[in-house]
Design a protein around this motif. Structure first.
Motif, PDB file in Angstrom:
ATOM      1  N   GLN A 236       3.661  -4.960   9.396  1.00 40.41           N
ATOM      2  CA  GLN A 236       2.887  -6.040   8.790  1.00 40.41           C
ATOM      3  C   GLN A 236       3.309  -7.415   9.303  1.00 40.41           C
ATOM      4  O   GLN A 236       2.549  -8.377   9.228  1.00 40.41           O
ATOM      5  CB  GLN A 236       3.022  -5.988   7.270  1.00 40.41           C
ATOM      6  CG  GLN A 236       2.450  -4.724   6.658  1.00 40.41           C
ATOM      7  CD  GLN A 236       2.546  -4.715   5.134  1.00 40.41           C
ATOM      8  OE1 GLN A 236       2.890  -5.715   4.531  1.00 40.41           O
ATOM      9  NE2 GLN A 236       2.237  -3.591   4.532  1.00 40.41           N
ATOM     10  N   LEU A 283      -7.460  -2.181  13.076  1.00 41.98           N
ATOM     11  CA  LEU A 283      -7.953  -2.112  11.696  1.00 41.98           C
ATOM     12  C   LEU A 283      -6.820  -2.307  10.694  1.00 41.98           C
ATOM     13  O   LEU A 283      -6.998  -2.969   9.661  1.00 41.98           O
ATOM     14  CB  LEU A 283      -8.649  -0.768  11.464  1.00 41.98           C
ATOM     15  CG  LEU A 283      -9.942  -0.543  12.255  1.00 41.98           C
ATOM     16  CD1 LEU A 283     -10.469   0.871  12.025  1.00 41.98           C
ATOM     17  CD2 LEU A 283     -10.991  -1.576  11.877  1.00 41.98           C
ATOM     18  N   SER A 284      -5.646  -1.740  10.984  1.00 41.94           N
ATOM     19  CA  SER A 284      -4.493  -1.916  10.089  1.00 41.94           C
ATOM     20  C   SER A 284      -4.064  -3.376  10.046  1.00 41.94           C
ATOM     21  O   SER A 284      -3.690  -3.892   8.990  1.00 41.94           O
ATOM     22  CB  SER A 284      -3.318  -1.048  10.565  1.00 41.94           C
ATOM     23  OG  SER A 284      -3.647   0.309  10.520  1.00 41.94           O
ATOM     24  N   LYS A 287      -6.561  -5.271   7.929  1.00 45.37           N
ATOM     25  CA  LYS A 287      -6.369  -4.908   6.521  1.00 45.37           C
ATOM     26  C   LYS A 287      -5.155  -5.622   5.934  1.00 45.37           C
ATOM     27  O   LYS A 287      -5.194  -6.136   4.811  1.00 45.37           O
ATOM     28  CB  LYS A 287      -6.185  -3.397   6.402  1.00 45.37           C
ATOM     29  CG  LYS A 287      -5.938  -2.907   4.983  1.00 45.37           C
ATOM     30  CD  LYS A 287      -5.743  -1.398   4.963  1.00 45.37           C
ATOM     31  CE  LYS A 287      -5.440  -0.900   3.556  1.00 45.37           C
ATOM     32  NZ  LYS A 287      -5.204   0.570   3.547  1.00 45.37           N
ATOM     33  N   ASN A 288      -4.042  -5.668   6.695  1.00 41.81           N
ATOM     34  CA  ASN A 288      -2.824  -6.315   6.198  1.00 41.81           C
ATOM     35  C   ASN A 288      -2.985  -7.819   6.072  1.00 41.81           C
ATOM     36  O   ASN A 288      -2.301  -8.455   5.269  1.00 41.81           O
ATOM     37  CB  ASN A 288      -1.645  -6.011   7.128  1.00 41.81           C
ATOM     38  CG  ASN A 288      -1.211  -4.563   7.035  1.00 41.81           C
ATOM     39  OD1 ASN A 288      -1.334  -3.922   5.991  1.00 41.81           O
ATOM     40  ND2 ASN A 288      -0.720  -4.001   8.141  1.00 41.81           N
ATOM     41  N   ILE A 290      -5.960  -9.281   5.320  1.00 47.89           N
ATOM     42  CA  ILE A 290      -6.907  -9.522   4.243  1.00 47.89           C
ATOM     43  C   ILE A 290      -6.268  -9.274   2.877  1.00 47.89           C
ATOM     44  O   ILE A 290      -6.500 -10.015   1.911  1.00 47.89           O
ATOM     45  CB  ILE A 290      -8.158  -8.623   4.404  1.00 47.89           C
ATOM     46  CG1 ILE A 290      -8.914  -9.017   5.662  1.00 47.89           C
ATOM     47  CG2 ILE A 290      -9.059  -8.709   3.172  1.00 47.89           C
ATOM     48  CD1 ILE A 290     -10.093  -8.114   5.963  1.00 47.89           C
ATOM     49  N   LYS A 291      -5.409  -8.255   2.784  1.00 48.69           N
ATOM     50  CA  LYS A 291      -4.837  -7.827   1.508  1.00 48.69           C
ATOM     51  C   LYS A 291      -4.181  -8.958   0.721  1.00 48.69           C
ATOM     52  O   LYS A 291      -4.416  -9.084  -0.492  1.00 48.69           O
ATOM     53  CB  LYS A 291      -3.839  -6.697   1.729  1.00 48.69           C
ATOM     54  CG  LYS A 291      -3.346  -6.042   0.456  1.00 48.69           C
ATOM     55  CD  LYS A 291      -2.306  -4.963   0.750  1.00 48.69           C
ATOM     56  CE  LYS A 291      -2.892  -3.854   1.585  1.00 48.69           C
ATOM     57  NZ  LYS A 291      -1.896  -2.763   1.823  1.00 48.69           N
TER      58      LYS A 291
END
Length: 294
Positions: A236, A283-284, A287-288, A290-291
């Motif tokens: 991350q 994509l990961s 996602k990290n 945006i989270k």
């Protein structure tokens, strides 16, 4: 033990390297310690020279360029072979902790007990003291495994390997982990040293294949434990560029392994898996990012 030389490859790991060397020196033995700085950009060489210069049985050299794991270790092996009368070389990552001299003695004794024994590793514990057999040795990948194991998601579900016991706490293995092992110098020379066509990753697979083709055996000393205090970087916290770069390095080494030791026909499948890996990383990463805003 003066016929043993341990090669420690340093890259931006000054603190770990100094701790590793001090632990080895605490054994008060006469084996040689060869530190190779792989042209670290953080000034490691000058820092190491300040702390370690003049210490008994310690040599510090710097690589002219960073050619990766195999090239750096080969430089250390060749230096040891040309400066000392050694029969056994050891490869040791800076973040490896060997608790006692007996581990080196026992592994070296087992290695030299049979002319067909080429390489021996110990049993690796992680920094928490946990033991996973797959962290010490594994089988040479089949053609299917070569493709399947490159997929990031599949790496989380690696099967536990079955090792063949050959007595006295020793098991036969096909590939021994590269963070710490001992090897006969004569065999490493016969094999043409470590394959410098890979920068990082798959070195153990290549060594295993070459040993098997020459009729040599690799071993694991199941009762000789050491700690590999490998620090995992949080995915991350890494940039997308670094994530893709790391994936690319692994892909290039597996490409070479595939076309040199398997079949070039597998390369399109390997490419498809690599593209899947990069899509997964992208994509990961999104996602990290945006989270935290949710």
């Amino acid at each position: 033990m003066d016929d043993l030389a341990l090669i420690i490859l340093n890259y931006n790991s000054t603190e770990d390297t100094i701790l590793c060397v001090n632990q080895l020196l605490s054994f008060k033995s006469d084996f040689h310690i060869i530190i190779v700085d792989n042209l670290s950009p953080d000034g490691s060489y000058s820092k190491l020279r300040t702390v370690l210069e003049g210490l008994p049985f310690v040599d510090l050299i710097q690589a002219p360029s960073n050619g990766g794991y195999s090239a750096g270790n080969n430089l250390g092996i060749r230096y040891a072979a040309s400066h000392y009368s050694i029969k056994v070389i050891g490869i040791l990552n800076p973040d490896v902790y060997i608790p006692s001299l007996d581990i080196l003695k026992n592994m070296k004794s087992a290695l030299m007990s049979n002319d067909k024994y080429a390489i021996i590793g110990g049993s690796a514990l992680n920094g928490n003291g946990d033991y996973n057999p797959n962290s010490s040795a594994w089988s040479i990948p089949s053609s299917t495994d070569l493709i399947r194991n490159h997929f990031i998601l599949n790496q989380r579900h690696t099967k536990v390997q079955t090792l063949k016991m050959i007595g006295n706490g020793l098991a036969q293995a096909e590939c021994v982990v590269g963070c710490f092992f001992l090897a006969r110098l004569s065999v490493i020379q016969e094999l043409g040293f470590l394959d410098e066509n890979v920068f990082l990753y798959n070195e153990e697979n290549i060594l295993g294949i070459k040993c098997k083709r020459k009729g040599y055996m690799e071993l694991v000393a199941l009762d000789q434990f050491y700690i590999h205090n490998h620090k995992e970087h949080s995915v991350q916290k890494l940039s997308l560029k670094k994530l893709i770069s790391a994936s690319k390095i692994g892909y290039q080494s597996r490409q070479y392994l595939c076309k040199t030791y398997y079949s070039p026909r597998l390369l399109p499948l390997l490419w498809m898996v690599e593209m899947g890996n990069r899509m997964y990383l992208f994509l990961s990463y999104i996602k990290n990012r945006i989270k935290p805003n949710l």
